[in-house]
Design a protein around this motif. Sequence first.
Motif, mmCIF file in Angstrom:
data_model
loop_
_atom_site.group_PDB
_atom_site.id
_atom_site.type_symbol
_atom_site.label_atom_id
_atom_site.label_comp_id
_atom_site.label_asym_id
_atom_site.label_seq_id
_atom_site.Cartn_x
_atom_site.Cartn_y
_atom_site.Cartn_z
ATOM 1 N N CYS A 22 1.032 16.118 -12.434
ATOM 2 C CA CYS A 22 0.864 14.901 -13.233
ATOM 3 C C CYS A 22 0.843 15.225 -14.717
ATOM 4 O O CYS A 22 1.455 14.521 -15.533
ATOM 5 N N LEU A 23 0.161 16.305 -15.107
ATOM 6 C CA LEU A 23 0.051 16.658 -16.518
ATOM 7 C C LEU A 23 1.373 17.136 -17.107
ATOM 8 O O LEU A 23 1.543 17.136 -18.335
ATOM 9 N N ARG A 24 2.297 17.522 -16.252
ATOM 10 C CA ARG A 24 3.641 17.907 -16.723
ATOM 11 C C ARG A 24 4.611 16.733 -16.681
ATOM 12 O O ARG A 24 5.806 16.910 -16.861
ATOM 13 N N GLY A 25 4.080 15.514 -16.434
ATOM 14 C CA GLY A 25 4.935 14.336 -16.424
ATOM 15 C C GLY A 25 5.719 14.144 -15.146
ATOM 16 O O GLY A 25 6.751 13.486 -15.143
ATOM 17 N N ARG A 26 5.220 14.697 -14.038
ATOM 18 C CA ARG A 26 5.886 14.576 -12.738
ATOM 19 C C ARG A 26 4.919 13.997 -11.699
ATOM 20 O O ARG A 26 4.614 14.632 -10.686
ATOM 21 N N PRO A 27 4.427 12.796 -11.923
ATOM 22 C CA PRO A 27 3.420 12.238 -11.013
ATOM 23 C C PRO A 27 3.938 11.987 -9.604
ATOM 24 O O PRO A 27 3.139 11.865 -8.670
ATOM 25 N N TRP A 28 5.254 11.894 -9.425
ATOM 26 C CA TRP A 28 5.801 11.702 -8.070
ATOM 27 C C TRP A 28 5.607 12.948 -7.209
ATOM 28 O O TRP A 28 5.790 12.901 -6.003
ATOM 29 N N TYR A 29 5.220 14.086 -7.812
ATOM 30 C CA TYR A 29 4.884 15.284 -7.057
ATOM 31 C C TYR A 29 3.381 15.545 -7.052
ATOM 32 O O TYR A 29 2.952 16.670 -6.797
ATOM 33 N N CYS A 30 2.562 14.548 -7.357
ATOM 34 C CA CYS A 30 1.113 14.736 -7.489
ATOM 35 C C CYS A 30 0.557 15.582 -6.342
ATOM 36 O O CYS A 30 0.830 15.324 -5.168
ATOM 37 N N ILE A 84 0.843 -1.197 0.000
ATOM 38 C CA ILE A 84 0.000 0.000 0.000
ATOM 39 C C ILE A 84 0.878 1.246 0.000
ATOM 40 O O ILE A 84 1.794 1.382 0.817
ATOM 41 N N ALA A 85 0.580 2.163 -0.901
ATOM 42 C CA ALA A 85 1.310 3.425 -1.020
ATOM 43 C C ALA A 85 0.476 4.563 -0.462
ATOM 44 O O ALA A 85 -0.750 4.544 -0.553
ATOM 45 N N TRP A 86 1.140 5.561 0.116
ATOM 46 C CA TRP A 86 0.362 6.716 0.556
ATOM 47 C C TRP A 86 0.344 7.817 -0.498
ATOM 48 O O TRP A 86 -0.235 8.890 -0.284
ATOM 49 N N ARG A 87 0.924 7.569 -1.650
ATOM 50 C CA ARG A 87 0.745 8.467 -2.796
ATOM 51 C C ARG A 87 0.151 7.664 -3.943
ATOM 52 O O ARG A 87 0.701 6.644 -4.354
ATOM 53 N N ALA A 88 -0.975 8.131 -4.457
ATOM 54 C CA ALA A 88 -1.625 7.514 -5.613
ATOM 55 C C ALA A 88 -1.907 8.635 -6.606
ATOM 56 O O ALA A 88 -2.924 9.333 -6.503
ATOM 57 N N PRO A 89 -1.002 8.862 -7.556
ATOM 58 C CA PRO A 89 -1.134 10.012 -8.462
ATOM 59 C C PRO A 89 -2.486 10.060 -9.163
ATOM 60 O O PRO A 89 -3.014 9.039 -9.628
ATOM 61 N N CYS A 90 -3.043 11.284 -9.234
ATOM 62 C CA CYS A 90 -4.380 11.467 -9.795
ATOM 63 C C CYS A 90 -4.380 11.448 -11.319
ATOM 64 O O CYS A 90 -5.391 11.141 -11.944
ATOM 65 N N GLY A 91 -3.253 11.822 -11.929
ATOM 66 C CA GLY A 91 -3.154 11.865 -13.379
ATOM 67 C C GLY A 91 -3.684 13.139 -14.000
ATOM 68 O O GLY A 91 -3.556 13.337 -15.219
ATOM 69 N N MET A 92 -4.253 14.032 -13.194
ATOM 70 C CA MET A 92 -4.920 15.212 -13.751
ATOM 71 C C MET A 92 -4.433 16.537 -13.187
ATOM 72 O O MET A 92 -4.751 17.584 -13.745
#
Length: 361
Positions: A99-107, A87-95
Amino acid sequence: MPHEVRGVVAAKKGAPVEVQTIVVPDPGPGEVLVSVQACGVCHTDLHYREGAISDDFPFLLGHEAAGTVEAVGADAGGLVPGDYVVIAWRAPCGMCRSCLRGRPWYCFDSRNAAQPMTLFDGTPLSAALGIGAFAEKTLVAAGQAVKVDPAARPEAAGLIGCGVMAGYGAAVNTGNVGRGDTVAVIGCGGVGCAAIAGASLAGARRVIAVDIDDAKLDGATRFGATHTVNSRGTDPVEAVRGLTGGFGVDVAIDAVGIPETYKQAFSMRDHAGVLVQVGVPDPAMAVELPLIDLFSRGGALKSSWYGDCLPTRDFPLLVDQYLSRRLDLGAFVTEKIALDEVEEAFARMQRGEVLRSVVVL
């Protein structure tokens, strides 16, 4: 049909935690129900108990977990009952804009379950880091449940969900440690040792462990430290420079998070070196540095959020390294305990007696 299970609850600020009956709903759209098999005892859980993160009591603690998907709601991202997950405590939203700039690790809009878990009387619980895994079952967003190889023992695999990923990622993702680099890690607890392991696996030629505890320093060598420095009676900056030809290291990682260690990490870098802070500071702490030193030393000062990880990419990778015996996750597990032993585990953690206590269900 709701599930009545046992969970570890912090009811009031600073009060001992208690095992209580909690109610976990069936998963709705975008949610999954996970049967928890193991969950590590992390400093963050203690911070929740002490009210240092928020005052949204009562909290359902636990967030460093592995288990099996028991049920799924609609739009569960391909997960099915029986899947083995960390289980992760970060789940990128994609939106979001990151995320839209290709940096989902900073969601900036990470997903959690929409439905609350509750006490038996209906009182909503605040799940630690959106997880709440000191429980027999927990409800999370589907994006938080990352499928990994089921050959990995849950007490080891679960640690990837927080501490191991934070430290490993601080070295590999944030610090960008590469072949031939020199690295110093201040603080040899679980996160610091994971940073040491990450630096070693990335090909660093020299990894210097810094701590005030000889036992922790001895343990750091198991994870790949090539040299150790006890800073209780030695100037760690001078010692690190002495081990690097007088220059300092390419990457200095502060896994403690206090002003003194931050300044040490800043000063033990080579010119244009990178400082990575992964130790979480108290909100009241502040650091003062001469502006001319910030300018003249160059390099970069970075904070590492969750090891700047992308769970769907990084969790399976770390599990593969564990299964191929390159990453000794089992060495982080000091003891296995039951749900009703979490309060005692907090005390042992505060005394520095363990790398990780792990609740096994």
